[in-house]
Motif scaffolding. Structure first.
Motif, PDB file in Angstrom:
ATOM      1  N   ALA A 190       0.820  -1.137  -0.125  1.00 49.79           N
ATOM      2  CA  ALA A 190       0.023  -0.009  -0.028  1.00 49.79           C
ATOM      3  C   ALA A 190       0.720   1.199  -0.087  1.00 49.79           C
ATOM      4  N   GLU A 191       1.785   1.237   0.940  1.00 48.98           N
ATOM      5  CA  GLU A 191       2.671   2.538   0.756  1.00 48.98           C
ATOM      6  C   GLU A 191       3.371   2.557  -0.328  1.00 48.98           C
ATOM      7  N   LEU A 192       3.860   1.745  -1.247  1.00 49.31           N
ATOM      8  CA  LEU A 192       4.639   1.693  -2.338  1.00 49.31           C
ATOM      9  C   LEU A 192       3.636   2.136  -3.587  1.00 49.31           C
ATOM     10  N   ALA A 193       2.516   1.633  -3.365  1.00 46.92           N
ATOM     11  CA  ALA A 193       1.449   2.065  -4.398  1.00 46.92           C
ATOM     12  C   ALA A 193       0.996   3.319  -4.262  1.00 46.92           C
ATOM     13  N   LEU A 194       0.843   4.074  -2.789  1.00 45.88           N
ATOM     14  CA  LEU A 194       0.883   5.580  -2.699  1.00 45.88           C
ATOM     15  C   LEU A 194       1.648   6.254  -3.085  1.00 45.88           C
ATOM     16  N   ARG A 195       3.219   5.982  -3.149  1.00 46.04           N
ATOM     17  CA  ARG A 195       4.325   6.632  -3.340  1.00 46.04           C
ATOM     18  C   ARG A 195       4.368   6.683  -4.981  1.00 46.04           C
ATOM     19  N   GLU A 196       3.894   5.572  -5.567  1.00 47.63           N
ATOM     20  CA  GLU A 196       3.694   5.887  -7.046  1.00 47.63           C
ATOM     21  C   GLU A 196       2.618   6.480  -7.593  1.00 47.63           C
ATOM     22  N   GLY A 197       1.636   6.898  -6.697  1.00 45.01           N
ATOM     23  CA  GLY A 197       0.437   7.582  -7.358  1.00 45.01           C
ATOM     24  C   GLY A 197      -0.841   6.528  -7.834  1.00 45.01           C
ATOM     25  N   ARG A 198      -0.381   5.262  -7.193  1.00 45.32           N
ATOM     26  CA  ARG A 198      -1.562   4.259  -7.732  1.00 45.32           C
ATOM     27  C   ARG A 198      -2.672   4.179  -6.481  1.00 45.32           C
ATOM     28  N   HIS A 199      -3.397   4.939  -6.404  1.00 37.35           N
ATOM     29  CA  HIS A 199      -4.223   5.235  -5.129  1.00 37.35           C
ATOM     30  C   HIS A 199      -5.224   4.236  -5.120  1.00 37.35           C
ATOM     31  N   ARG A 200      -5.819   3.431  -6.328  1.00 33.07           N
ATOM     32  CA  ARG A 200      -6.761   2.510  -6.323  1.00 33.07           C
ATOM     33  C   ARG A 200      -6.024   1.193  -5.649  1.00 33.07           C
ATOM     34  N   ASP A 201      -4.846   0.996  -6.088  1.00 29.45           N
ATOM     35  CA  ASP A 201      -3.967  -0.382  -5.759  1.00 29.45           C
ATOM     36  C   ASP A 201      -3.646  -0.105  -4.164  1.00 29.45           C
ATOM     37  N   ALA A 202      -3.419   1.172  -3.872  1.00 29.34           N
ATOM     38  CA  ALA A 202      -2.963   1.564  -2.550  1.00 29.34           C
ATOM     39  C   ALA A 202      -4.284   1.137  -1.497  1.00 29.34           C
ATOM     40  N   ARG A 203      -5.500   1.474  -1.748  1.00 28.59           N
ATOM     41  CA  ARG A 203      -6.399   1.444  -0.900  1.00 28.59           C
ATOM     42  C   ARG A 203      -6.907  -0.255  -0.856  1.00 28.59           C
ATOM     43  N   ARG A 204      -6.487  -0.843  -2.099  1.00 30.72           N
ATOM     44  CA  ARG A 204      -6.984  -2.257  -1.994  1.00 30.72           C
ATOM     45  C   ARG A 204      -6.083  -3.171  -0.994  1.00 30.72           C
ATOM     46  N   ALA A 205      -4.740  -2.565  -1.196  1.00 31.61           N
ATOM     47  CA  ALA A 205      -3.958  -3.270  -0.308  1.00 31.61           C
ATOM     48  C   ALA A 205      -3.684  -2.959   1.008  1.00 31.61           C
ATOM     49  N   ALA A 206      -4.361  -1.676   1.259  1.00 29.24           N
ATOM     50  CA  ALA A 206      -4.396  -1.319   2.653  1.00 29.24           C
ATOM     51  C   ALA A 206      -5.664  -2.065   3.280  1.00 29.24           C
ATOM     52  N   ARG A 207      -6.655  -2.383   2.516  1.00 31.08           N
ATOM     53  CA  ARG A 207      -7.919  -2.859   3.078  1.00 31.08           C
ATOM     54  C   ARG A 207      -7.557  -4.422   3.486  1.00 31.08           C
ATOM     55  N   ARG A 208      -6.511  -4.885   2.417  1.00 26.08           N
ATOM     56  CA  ARG A 208      -6.351  -6.503   2.602  1.00 26.08           C
ATOM     57  C   ARG A 208      -5.448  -6.577   4.040  1.00 26.08           C
ATOM     58  N   ALA A 209      -4.485  -5.499   4.487  1.00 25.62           N
ATOM     59  CA  ALA A 209      -3.638  -5.630   5.470  1.00 25.62           C
ATOM     60  C   ALA A 209      -4.596  -5.340   6.602  1.00 25.62           C
ATOM     61  N   LEU A 210      -5.507  -4.669   6.571  1.00 22.03           N
ATOM     62  CA  LEU A 210      -6.546  -4.374   7.988  1.00 22.03           C
ATOM     63  C   LEU A 210      -7.234  -5.666   7.974  1.00 22.03           C
ATOM     64  N   ARG A 211      -7.658  -6.455   7.020  1.00 25.90           N
ATOM     65  CA  ARG A 211      -8.452  -7.618   7.270  1.00 25.90           C
ATOM     66  C   ARG A 211      -7.604  -8.915   7.883  1.00 25.90           C
ATOM     67  N   LEU A 212      -6.265  -8.731   7.796  1.00 24.10           N
ATOM     68  CA  LEU A 212      -5.380  -9.703   8.400  1.00 24.10           C
ATOM     69  C   LEU A 212      -4.860  -9.308   9.760  1.00 24.10           C
TER      70      LEU A 212
END
Length: 350
Positions: free
Chosen positions: A178-200
């Motif tokens: 999520a952090e990597l995607a945010l730095r690269e401007g891929r906000h949708r991927d960042a949100r998807r990754a952050a949600r998966r992290a929170l589910r875990l």
């Protein structure tokens, strides 16, 4: 009996002339290595392989020794030469390839190291050392998501195979993604990754903070506020950055007046949270409640006498109230706490 005694002496002298036994040489090298005497460990190993080139274990040890000493070139040559031999057992070939992969990683040859570890894992997918190393290469290469399968494999290993280092969790890898995607401007991927992290891992304050940032960027202030509140609830102490986000989020949803009460509620639950008390003092001072701010700062200094930031804030507050003598005392305490106050020299005192 005399002849037998002389025979034993003779055999002992011949063994001494040939040098220490294999077990003795390896034992001495091990003792030196455990003492961090790498130069001392090298001598017995060199003597052993010079006397008997079939001692594969000694070559493997030498390769590791060279790498630990920073001599990656020599380590590479040792492991490459071992892999050219046709007399290696399957276990020794695996150890030689593992050594070569580690040499390549240490030398900065990330792609070649990754290929070597992939080959290792294709042969022995449960090799915990290779799994951890390959995971580290994925992370260093900016591809934490690709390591998820390897992390799952590592976590399924029995504890005695996995080793002392548990490695990163799946949740932490999704957070990195999520952090990597945010730095690269891929906000949708960042949100998807952050949600998966929170589910875990719903208890991760860092991931809740990141998720709040993503929601704030979308203009969803209420969701950002909820995420940052969740982050604070999961933190023993509050950081200045998180409190600043919360303050702005309360203002963004038109609830700025509720922020001091929110901080007081936090302090009732965690009275030693210095960050929250310092923020409350700042909010009260900005609202013109100097006595309230002073009370919070003095309470913070009572609980944490060495809190330099609190002493500095108290000094500024007292100076604004024209209580200059008290302000000077507070600033002196702040300087002492921050290590910036040097003792006056004898000349200055004179």
């Amino acid at each position: 009996m005399g002849a037998g005694w002389r025979g034993r002496i003779g055999r002992g002298l011949r063994r001494e002339a040939r040098g220490p036994s294999v077990a003795d040489a390896l034992g001495r090298a091990l003792v030196c290595a455990l003492d961090d005497d790498l130069a001392g460990a090298e001598g017995p190993l060199h003597a052993l392989v010079a006397r008997d080139s079939s001692q594969v274990t000694a070559y493997l040890a030498l390769g590791r020794l060279f790498r630990r000493r920073g001599d990656v070139g020599r380590a590479l040559r040792v492991h490459q030469n071992l892999l050219l031999r046709s007399d290696l057992s399957a276990d020794d070939r695996h150890l030689a390839l593992r050594g070569l992969a580690a040499d390549l990683a240490r030398g900065g040859y990330a792609e070649r190291a990754a290929d070597a570890y992939d080959e290792l894992l294709s042969r022995r997918p449960r090799d915990a050392v290779a799994l951890r190393a390959r995971i580290a290469l994925y992370r260093a290469g900016g591809a934490p998501e690709r390591a998820l399968g390897l992390v799952a494999t590592l976590e399924r290993l029995p504890e005695d195979e996995r080793g002392a280092d548990p490695g990163p969790s799946e949740a932490s890898l999704w957070h990195e993604a999520a952090e990597l995607a945010l730095r690269e401007g891929r906000h949708r991927d960042a949100r998807r990754a952050a949600r998966r992290a929170l589910r875990l891992d719903d208890a991760s304050a860092a991931t809740w903070t990141l998720f709040g940032e993503l929601e704030a960027e979308r203009g969803r202030s209420k969701r950002a506020l909820a995420a940052w509140r969740s982050a604070l609830e999961r933190s023993e102490t509050s950081s200045a950055a998180l409190l600043a986000r919360l303050r702005s989020a309360f203002a963004a949803v038109g609830r700025a007046a509720e922020f001091p009460g929110f901080l007081r509620e936090r302090l009732r639950a965690r009275p030693d949270d210095g960050g929250a008390r310092l923020e409350l003092a700042s909010v009260l001072a900005d609202a013109g409640d100097a006595p309230g701010a002073e009370a919070e700062l003095r309470e913070l200094l009572r609980r944490a006498p060495g809190a330099g930031a609190a002493a500095a804030a108290l000094g500024r507050l007292l100076a604004g109230e024209r209580r200059y003598e008290e302000a000077c005392e507070a600033h002196a305490s702040a300087c002492a706490a921050l290590g910036a106050l040097e003792p006056a020299s004898a000349e200055a005192r004179a």
